[in-house]
Scaffold this active site. Structure first.
Site, mmCIF file in Angstrom:
data_model
loop_
_atom_site.group_PDB
_atom_site.id
_atom_site.type_symbol
_atom_site.label_atom_id
_atom_site.label_comp_id
_atom_site.label_asym_id
_atom_site.label_seq_id
_atom_site.Cartn_x
_atom_site.Cartn_y
_atom_site.Cartn_z
ATOM 1 C CD GLU A 87 -2.374 2.866 -3.241
ATOM 2 O OE1 GLU A 87 -3.425 3.479 -3.513
ATOM 3 O OE2 GLU A 87 -2.074 2.507 -2.082
ATOM 4 C CG ASP A 133 -1.784 1.200 1.350
ATOM 5 O OD1 ASP A 133 -2.705 1.334 0.539
ATOM 6 O OD2 ASP A 133 -1.537 2.034 2.251
#
Length: 597
Positions: A297, A262
């Site tokens: 990401e 993330d």
């Protein structure tokens, strides 16, 4: 499965006793507190801020660590928190689960069709065991990789997962560690990879005791959540190990096929070897006999992290391609607020994102106020994960409404046909395959002042949008802490039985069947991005060169008006949505074909 030295963090079972280890350099004399034992046991310093204590016992033992001021905290390396993040940790036997996937050797990345799911809302029960019963649905659909939203223990029983505070502990409301292993095992039995979303850029606001006893944060860098996680301080290598061992733990002990990291742009490291690269190296060393896919990401769109050498990823496997989402969302919805404004009316960005990966490749991005990205056209398409929906892009909307609620059905179908047959790796969000209209709003289980702050903060985020200028309108935004908000996000598994949704599901299955038959075999032969030309507003033609001399071709008009075009429609037609001819591309129309010798 490769076995290596024991993890530094978490308890170690040694025959008939358990050795507890606690990294607490800010403490002088921490103690071990065992449930059912009256007196705390002093822990002995063993150097570099570590303390140890060994006691008779085994799996099932529950314990805490007592700090110098008397506060009792869970183990930061806890494997299970049966009474949530403020309760005692439980000793778990690491090898108790009997695996049935011994023959599993993973799948190559180019075969991936990713399905993002949230355990708590994927089924009515919201557990790993219940999710197993839906794996046959995913296998029949044509999915080959499940991406599970974070399962690290968070406060309460409902959360997206990005507020985790104990990264090694499986969220107790979803099940025990062996339940997650059973889910992975069952997925492998159906030929499905499992990737886990992990969060190493911050810790949640409730239940994070780490700063009380360890230098987990640094004021050298700032992030949207405050001080950055302290991964680049040479004086605190244990922080790096805490995160890297966690990645190894999930992949090795849970047989996972990969991780989605993330917001890596918020993991700040000025050292010679970035913590992410060390993580990748150590994961590969721990699991050397099967592919492990690490997906990023990354708001910075750093193409260097996706570099290939002889067709093999040198660093990271792929990146979520937000640019593809943004160009498609703007096209089908007409929305142009916030960051969508930078994509509105930009057919060139539509073509570039679909053909080359990133839409912004070093150009100035007005919403951001700075340049963004780097050239990505030399990368193969499977370095990018393309999607029309995901948890963020749905849940960050005020009401968590899906694209099907705000865009014409024919527009959604056209964009979906682009994504699912793209040489980029496609991803679906749970329920998207049948056109679910269930929302996915932001939800959490905070209480007290923190709940008030999250509730008001959530509504305050939308105050700058004209449609929410009225406080009464903002008050209609779902309360993220309310149980009903969470329940509204649960998939309705009766929907696919309704004729309208059954038709969409069958259509999605046919697209994915075609993908596996015609597109997947081409991907190892497409070594770089394609070339594109604009046909008109919202309409593009793209060509990807195939190593054997053929071409994969796309003509797509993602607008509500037909455009004139000069197209060569030779070769073999793979899929046509709408009306496409040599002289035009109709509204919301898509044409995929393979041309050449």
């Amino acid at each position: 499965m490769s076995k290596s030295a024991p993890f530094q963090f978490g308890p170690r079972i040694e025959d008939d006793r358990v050795r507890f280890r606690f990294w607490a350099p800010k403490q002088q004399a921490p103690a071990l507190v065992i449930d059912g034992v009256a007196d705390p046991l002093p822990m002995q310093p063993v150097g570099d801020g570590w303390f140890e204590a060994a006691v008779p016992g085994g799996p099932g033992l529950r314990y805490r660590f007592r700090l110098d001021d008397g506060l009792e905290v869970p183990d930061p390396g806890s494997r299970h928190q049966p009474d949530d993040v403020h309760g005692p940790s439980e000793v778990i036997a690491p090898d108790a689960y009997e695996w049935h996937d011994r023959a599993w050797r993973g799948r190559p990345w180019h075969e991936a069709v990713v399905y993002e799911l949230h355990v708590g809302t994927f089924t009515p029960e919201g557990t790993f065991r219940a999710a197993i019963d839906r794996l046959d649905h995913l296998a029949r659909l044509g999915v080959t990789a499940i991406e599970v939203m974070p399962v690290a223990d968070f406060p309460g029983t409902r959360n997206w997962g990005y507020d985790g505070v104990l990264p090694y502990a499986v969220e107790a409301s979803y099940g025990r560690p062996d339940d997650f292993k059973a889910f992975v095992d069952a997925a492998h039995a159906r030929g499905l990879m499992v990737l886990l979303d992990v969060v190493y850029n911050h810790f949640g606001p409730d239940g994070n005791y780490l700063p009380l006893y360890a230098p987990i944060f640094t004021d050298k860098h700032r992030t949207p959540w405050g001080e950055a996680v302290n991964v680049d301080d040479a004086a605190s290598p244990a922080v790096r190990d805490f995160l890297i061992e966690n990645a190894v733990y999930w992949v090795r002990d849970f047989h996972l096929d990969g991780l989605r990291l993330d917001a890596v742009h918020e993991i700040r490291d000025d050292g010679d070897l970035h913590v992410l690269d060390e993580l990748r190296q150590r994961v590969a060393a721990a699991v050397p006999h099967r592919p492990v896919h690490i997906v990023l990401e990354n708001e910075e769109n750093d193409s260097g992290r996706l570099a290939r050498e002889d067709g093999v990823a040198r660093r990271f496997t792929a990146q979520w391609n937000d640019d593809v989402h943004h160009v498609l969302h703007v096209a089908v919805s007409g929305e142009d607020a916030g960051y969508y404004a930078d994509y509105a009316g930009r057919t060139d960005l539509l073509g570039r994102a679909l053909a080359e990966g990133f839409a912004f490749q070093g150009a100035h991005m007005p919403y951001r106020g700075s340049a963004r990205g780097a050239p990505s056209g030399d990368l193969p398409p499977d370095a990018f994960v393309a999607f029309l929906q995901n948890h963020d892009q749905i849940g960050n909307r005020a009401f968590g409404d899906r694209i099907t609620a705000i865009a014409p059905a024919e527009a959604v179908r056209a964009a979906t046909a682009v994504v699912l047959l793209s040489p980029q790796i496609p991803m679906l969000f749970q329920g998207e395959e049948w056109g679910s209209r269930r929302p996915f709003p932001f939800f959490c289980d905070f209480t007290g002042d923190l709940a008030d702050a999250v509730r008001e903060g959530r509504r305050g985020e939308f105050a700058r949008f004209p449609e929410f200028a009225d406080p009464a309108r903002r008050a209609e935004i779902p309360d993220p802490t309310a149980v009903d908000t969470f329940l509204s996000a649960k998939l309705d598994w009766s929907e696919p039985e309704l004729p309208k949704h059954a038709d969409i599901l069958d259509w999605t299955r046919r697209l994915l069947s075609l993908r596996h038959a015609a597109i997947v075999p081409l991907l190892p032969l497409i070594g770089r991005g394609g070339s594109f030309r604009e046909l008109g507003p919202g309409a593009v033609a793209i060509v990807w060169e195939i190593a054997d001399g053929r071409q994969l071709q796309l003509a797509a008009n993602l607008s509500a008006a037909s455009v004139e075009a000069d197209l060569d429609l030779g070769g073999d037609l793979l899929w046509r949505q709408g009306s496409v001819g040599s002289d035009h591309v109709g509204e919301w129309s898509v044409d995929w074909r393979i041309a050449g010798p």
